[in-house]
Design a protein around this motif. Structure first.
Motif, PDB file in Angstrom:
ATOM      1  N   LEU A 171       0.836  -1.200   0.000  1.00 30.74           N
ATOM      2  CA  LEU A 171       0.000   0.000   0.000  1.00 30.74           C
ATOM      3  C   LEU A 171       0.870   1.250   0.000  1.00 30.74           C
ATOM      4  O   LEU A 171       1.822   1.350   0.765  1.00 30.74           O
ATOM      5  CB  LEU A 171      -0.904   0.010   1.239  1.00 30.74           C
ATOM      6  N   LYS A 172       0.528   2.196  -0.853  1.00 27.89           N
ATOM      7  CA  LYS A 172       1.234   3.481  -0.929  1.00 27.89           C
ATOM      8  C   LYS A 172       0.411   4.542  -0.206  1.00 27.89           C
ATOM      9  O   LYS A 172      -0.734   4.316   0.185  1.00 27.89           O
ATOM     10  CB  LYS A 172       1.443   3.878  -2.391  1.00 27.89           C
ATOM     11  N   GLU A 173       0.984   5.742  -0.031  1.00 30.05           N
ATOM     12  CA  GLU A 173       0.337   6.822   0.710  1.00 30.05           C
ATOM     13  C   GLU A 173      -1.070   7.139   0.232  1.00 30.05           C
ATOM     14  O   GLU A 173      -1.937   7.480   1.025  1.00 30.05           O
ATOM     15  CB  GLU A 173       1.198   8.089   0.648  1.00 30.05           C
ATOM     16  N   ALA A 174      -1.319   7.035  -1.065  1.00 28.17           N
ATOM     17  CA  ALA A 174      -2.632   7.384  -1.618  1.00 28.17           C
ATOM     18  C   ALA A 174      -3.739   6.487  -1.067  1.00 28.17           C
ATOM     19  O   ALA A 174      -4.902   6.885  -1.053  1.00 28.17           O
ATOM     20  CB  ALA A 174      -2.595   7.288  -3.138  1.00 28.17           C
ATOM     21  N   HIS A 175      -3.380   5.301  -0.590  1.00 30.09           N
ATOM     22  CA  HIS A 175      -4.369   4.354  -0.082  1.00 30.09           C
ATOM     23  C   HIS A 175      -4.471   4.365   1.442  1.00 30.09           C
ATOM     24  O   HIS A 175      -5.263   3.620   2.004  1.00 30.09           O
ATOM     25  CB  HIS A 175      -4.035   2.937  -0.557  1.00 30.09           C
ATOM     26  N   LEU A 176      -3.666   5.189   2.094  1.00 31.74           N
ATOM     27  CA  LEU A 176      -3.576   5.153   3.557  1.00 31.74           C
ATOM     28  C   LEU A 176      -4.113   6.427   4.190  1.00 31.74           C
ATOM     29  O   LEU A 176      -3.859   7.534   3.713  1.00 31.74           O
ATOM     30  CB  LEU A 176      -2.116   4.956   3.983  1.00 31.74           C
TER      31      LEU A 176
ATOM     32  N   GLN B 141      -9.462  -2.004   6.854  1.00 27.53           N
ATOM     33  CA  GLN B 141      -9.666  -1.940   5.411  1.00 27.53           C
ATOM     34  C   GLN B 141     -11.123  -1.558   5.178  1.00 27.53           C
ATOM     35  O   GLN B 141     -12.037  -2.212   5.655  1.00 27.53           O
ATOM     36  CB  GLN B 141      -9.382  -3.301   4.786  1.00 27.53           C
TER      37      GLN B 141
ATOM     38  N   GLY C  72     -11.780  -2.168  -0.352  1.00 26.20           N
ATOM     39  CA  GLY C  72     -10.355  -2.408  -0.223  1.00 26.20           C
ATOM     40  C   GLY C  72      -9.441  -1.354  -0.801  1.00 26.20           C
ATOM     41  O   GLY C  72      -8.252  -1.577  -0.938  1.00 26.20           O
ATOM     42  N   GLN C  73      -9.981  -0.170  -1.149  1.00 25.75           N
ATOM     43  CA  GLN C  73      -9.148   0.860  -1.754  1.00 25.75           C
ATOM     44  C   GLN C  73      -8.475   1.767  -0.724  1.00 25.75           C
ATOM     45  O   GLN C  73      -7.436   2.353  -0.995  1.00 25.75           O
ATOM     46  CB  GLN C  73      -9.981   1.716  -2.714  1.00 25.75           C
ATOM     47  N   LYS C  74      -9.075   1.922   0.455  1.00 23.13           N
ATOM     48  CA  LYS C  74      -8.528   2.794   1.505  1.00 23.13           C
ATOM     49  C   LYS C  74      -8.339   1.992   2.785  1.00 23.13           C
ATOM     50  O   LYS C  74      -9.129   1.112   3.117  1.00 23.13           O
ATOM     51  CB  LYS C  74      -9.470   3.969   1.792  1.00 23.13           C
ATOM     52  N   TYR C  75      -7.279   2.342   3.509  1.00 17.96           N
ATOM     53  CA  TYR C  75      -6.955   1.683   4.763  1.00 17.96           C
ATOM     54  C   TYR C  75      -6.687   2.748   5.819  1.00 17.96           C
ATOM     55  O   TYR C  75      -5.913   3.678   5.581  1.00 17.96           O
ATOM     56  CB  TYR C  75      -5.706   0.816   4.608  1.00 17.96           C
TER      57      TYR C  75
END
Length: 102
Positions: free
Chosen positions: A42-47, A86, A90-93
């Motif tokens: 996961l990269k920053e855009a998803h966190l 999650q 499942g796109q954002k965490y």
């Protein structure tokens, strides 16, 4: 018949997975990357980070009414384990906190 409807409703909720608790490991801090398993990074855009896992400023009041500003150093470090939620799809965490082993 009612039992079949209940089972279908439970299956539908489980299939939609509104939220799910997952654990991850911090691979890097700048840029932030967290792995859930060996396949998913996961990269920053998803966190989404909470104050429990990032540096932030806090204002506290002492017993005399004076206010002081402090910086809380809760930033993540490489190799740390984290607890995440999650979101549906499942796109954002949401990174809740660090997982500490005893």
């Amino acid at each position: 018949m009612v039992e079949i409807i209940k089972l279908a409703a439970i299956a539908a909720v489980n299939d939609s997975k509104p939220t799910n608790v997952v654990f991850g490991n911090v691979l890097s801090v700048a840029p932030l990357a967290i792995s859930i398993d060996q396949k998913l990074i996961l990269k920053e855009a998803h966190l989404i980070l909470t104050n429990n896992v990032k540096e932030h400023v806090m204002e506290l009041t002492d017993e005399l009414g004076g206010k002081k500003t402090f910086t809380v150093h809760n930033g993540l470090a490489e190799g740390e384990s984290v607890i995440m939620i999650q979101f549906q799809g499942g796109q954002k965490y949401l990174v809740l906190d660090k997982a500490v082993k005893k």
